[in-house]
Write a protein that holds these residues in place. Structure first.
Motif, PDB file in Angstrom:
ATOM      1  N   THR A 167       0.869  -1.174   0.000  1.00 20.71           N
ATOM      2  CA  THR A 167       0.000   0.000   0.000  1.00 20.71           C
ATOM      3  C   THR A 167       0.902   1.219   0.000  1.00 20.71           C
ATOM      4  O   THR A 167       1.782   1.346   0.855  1.00 20.71           O
ATOM      5  CB  THR A 167      -0.911   0.026   1.234  1.00 20.71           C
ATOM      6  OG1 THR A 167      -1.769  -1.119   1.218  1.00 20.71           O
ATOM      7  CG2 THR A 167      -1.775   1.279   1.247  1.00 20.71           C
ATOM      8  N   VAL A 168       0.710   2.092  -0.967  1.00 22.92           N
ATOM      9  CA  VAL A 168       1.488   3.326  -1.070  1.00 22.92           C
ATOM     10  C   VAL A 168       0.698   4.457  -0.424  1.00 22.92           C
ATOM     11  O   VAL A 168      -0.451   4.705  -0.796  1.00 22.92           O
ATOM     12  CB  VAL A 168       1.798   3.649  -2.541  1.00 22.92           C
ATOM     13  CG1 VAL A 168       2.313   5.078  -2.687  1.00 22.92           C
ATOM     14  CG2 VAL A 168       2.808   2.655  -3.099  1.00 22.92           C
ATOM     15  N   TYR A 169       1.310   5.098   0.561  1.00 23.67           N
ATOM     16  CA  TYR A 169       0.676   6.227   1.242  1.00 23.67           C
ATOM     17  C   TYR A 169       1.173   7.533   0.651  1.00 23.67           C
ATOM     18  O   TYR A 169       2.388   7.778   0.589  1.00 23.67           O
ATOM     19  CB  TYR A 169       1.001   6.185   2.739  1.00 23.67           C
ATOM     20  CG  TYR A 169       0.060   5.298   3.509  1.00 23.67           C
ATOM     21  CD1 TYR A 169      -1.024   5.834   4.191  1.00 23.67           C
ATOM     22  CD2 TYR A 169       0.230   3.923   3.524  1.00 23.67           C
ATOM     23  CE1 TYR A 169      -1.898   5.022   4.882  1.00 23.67           C
ATOM     24  CE2 TYR A 169      -0.641   3.102   4.206  1.00 23.67           C
ATOM     25  CZ  TYR A 169      -1.707   3.656   4.883  1.00 23.67           C
ATOM     26  OH  TYR A 169      -2.583   2.837   5.555  1.00 23.67           O
ATOM     27  N   VAL A 170       0.232   8.366   0.204  1.00 20.88           N
ATOM     28  CA  VAL A 170       0.563   9.676  -0.367  1.00 20.88           C
ATOM     29  C   VAL A 170      -0.328  10.711   0.295  1.00 20.88           C
ATOM     30  O   VAL A 170      -1.556  10.548   0.329  1.00 20.88           O
ATOM     31  CB  VAL A 170       0.349   9.694  -1.893  1.00 20.88           C
ATOM     32  CG1 VAL A 170       0.686  11.078  -2.452  1.00 20.88           C
ATOM     33  CG2 VAL A 170       1.200   8.629  -2.582  1.00 20.88           C
ATOM     34  N   PRO A 171       0.254  11.783   0.867  1.00 27.61           N
ATOM     35  CA  PRO A 171      -0.582  12.832   1.469  1.00 27.61           C
ATOM     36  C   PRO A 171      -1.608  13.360   0.483  1.00 27.61           C
ATOM     37  O   PRO A 171      -1.329  13.483  -0.726  1.00 27.61           O
ATOM     38  CB  PRO A 171       0.435  13.908   1.851  1.00 27.61           C
ATOM     39  CG  PRO A 171       1.722  13.171   2.035  1.00 27.61           C
ATOM     40  CD  PRO A 171       1.692  12.070   1.011  1.00 27.61           C
ATOM     41  N   ALA A 172      -2.794  13.676   0.988  1.00 32.29           N
ATOM     42  CA  ALA A 172      -3.908  14.058   0.119  1.00 32.29           C
ATOM     43  C   ALA A 172      -3.584  15.258  -0.759  1.00 32.29           C
ATOM     44  O   ALA A 172      -4.042  15.336  -1.908  1.00 32.29           O
ATOM     45  CB  ALA A 172      -5.146  14.335   0.969  1.00 32.29           C
TER      46      ALA A 172
END
Length: 399
Positions: free
Chosen positions: A39-44
């Motif tokens: 899962t890649v987390y990217v700030p909104a």
């Protein structure tokens, strides 16, 4: 013949039929279908059309600019193809720790933009990813009101954009969970949101982040993850380990906080046993040593990331978090190496079992299913082909 009275079986059925039904409800077995390797987390505020391709391009640039390759040369073609074709398998648009606390009007606008982005469609629309979701803030204390408003605005914009992701392709991440009551509240919120927007019942599902010691062991000494799964009433898709919040809460010094620390292994083992056969999947956490900077630093980051990915795979954690494009080469290379290294032996053992041939290993039905599951995971992530396994997906799924 036998001497048992004829009514013994009826008595056993009377006693155990309800137990059978309850065990089947609680432990339905592994959920079918693909599980993403990460899962890649990217700030909104950093999510936009073209993001996925940009990550793939940045990952390829890291390979170009910081040789030697962080994996065996025979994997290069597969890794490059993956980075060009599908660099992100599961994207999480982050409104929590990676996003921070901003003015309400700023987060309102970001929630609407994220909803429109997802609503523009997957598969070449707004986002070209197999799976997507959002991580809102937690339901604890002052963050609760903000979390609910963000999800509300996101869904309004999502539906206004006109394309609803298929069931199973969208998930909400619930962070900072400690007790079942918070999961029960999330179940309530999901139901209310579905009713408000006319969504199919059960469409909204969520994954639970295990970031606090209380989410592993309660004050009564009971293991909490099983209680969290039960409280989710079928809506929980996964348990995700939160490396740094959990380690810090356990008093681990910053320099020693790691996915490989004993407290991480303990927590993940409890999660693993609690989730076994429930249909709830597991995800490892992240490493904060990013492969950035000069080549020596990039190579060090790659070495640590690859080792941690392999370590997680060997322990039955088939998914993890990635936080930077340069982590993608080692995510896919380590995953590919794991499945390719084990392919020949898995195929030989599975074939011997199915053909009922005697070998030096006596496999049971559960192990045969595990062998088939291993090969299916290899096919799903692109590590293997059906020609290399000698089985198609349908045959493996039937084992």
């Amino acid at each position: 013949m036998g001497r048992l009275p004829a009514d013994v079986l009826a008595e056993l059925d009377r006693r155990l039929a309800p137990v059978d039904a309850e065990l089947l409800r609680r432990y339905p077995g592994q959920v079918p279908g693909r599980q993403p390797v990460h899962t890649v987390y990217v700030p909104a505020d950093r999510c936009h059309p073209g993001l996925v391709a940009e990550w793939g391009t940045a990952a390829l640039a890291a390979l170009r600019d910081h040789p030697p390759l962080p994996y065996p040369a025979e994997l290069h073609g597969r890794v490059v193809d993956k980075l060009r074709r599908e660099p992100i398998e599961d994207l999480r648009i982050d409104f929590e720790d990676g996003y921070g606390v901003v003015d309400d009007e700023v987060e309102d606008a970001a929630a609407v933009a994220a909803g429109r982005l997802v609503g523009a469609g997957l598969d070449g629309g707004g986002l070209d990813v197999p799976f997507v979701g959002v991580r809102a803030k937690s339901l604890t204390g002052a963050a609760r009101r903000r979390a609910v408003r963000t999800l509300d605005l996101f869904l309004e914009a999502l539906l206004g954009a006109g394309k609803l992701p298929a069931a199973g392709r969208f998930v909400v991440t619930l962070p900072k969970v400690s007790v079942p009551a918070q999961v029960e509240a999330m179940v309530l919120l999901c139901g209310r949101l579905e009713a408000a927007y006319g969504l199919p019942a059960g469409w909204l599902r969520f994954e639970v982040q295990v970031e606090t010691p209380a989410a592993i062991l309660g004050p009564d000494g009971l293991a909490t993850p099983g209680l969290l799964i039960e409280a989710a009433d079928g809506r929980c898709t996964g348990l995700h380990y939160g490396t740094y919040d959990f380690s810090a809460a356990c008093g681990i010094a910053a320099a020693q906080q790691s996915l490989a620390h004993p407290v991480a292994d303990f927590a993940k083992a409890v999660m693993q046993v609690a989730a076994a056969e429930t249909g709830v999947r597991l995800s490892d956490g992240s490493t904060n040593l990013l492969p950035v900077g000069e080549t020596a630093a990039v190579q060090a980051g790659w070495a640590e990331h690859a080792a941690l990915v392999r370590r997680g795979l060997e322990r039955g954690y088939y998914q993890g978090w990635d936080l930077h494009p340069a982590q993608l080469p080692t995510r896919f290379a380590a995953s590919y190496a794991f499945f390719r290294d084990g392919c020949a032996a898995a195929v030989a053992r599975l074939r011997a079992y199915l053909e009922r041939r005697s070998t030096g290993i006596l496999d049971e039905p559960a192990t045969a299913r595990a062998l088939a599951g291993f090969l299916l995971r290899g096919l799903d992530c692109g590590a293997l082909t059906e020609a290399e396994t000698g089985y198609d997906r349908a045959a493996l799924a039937e084992v």
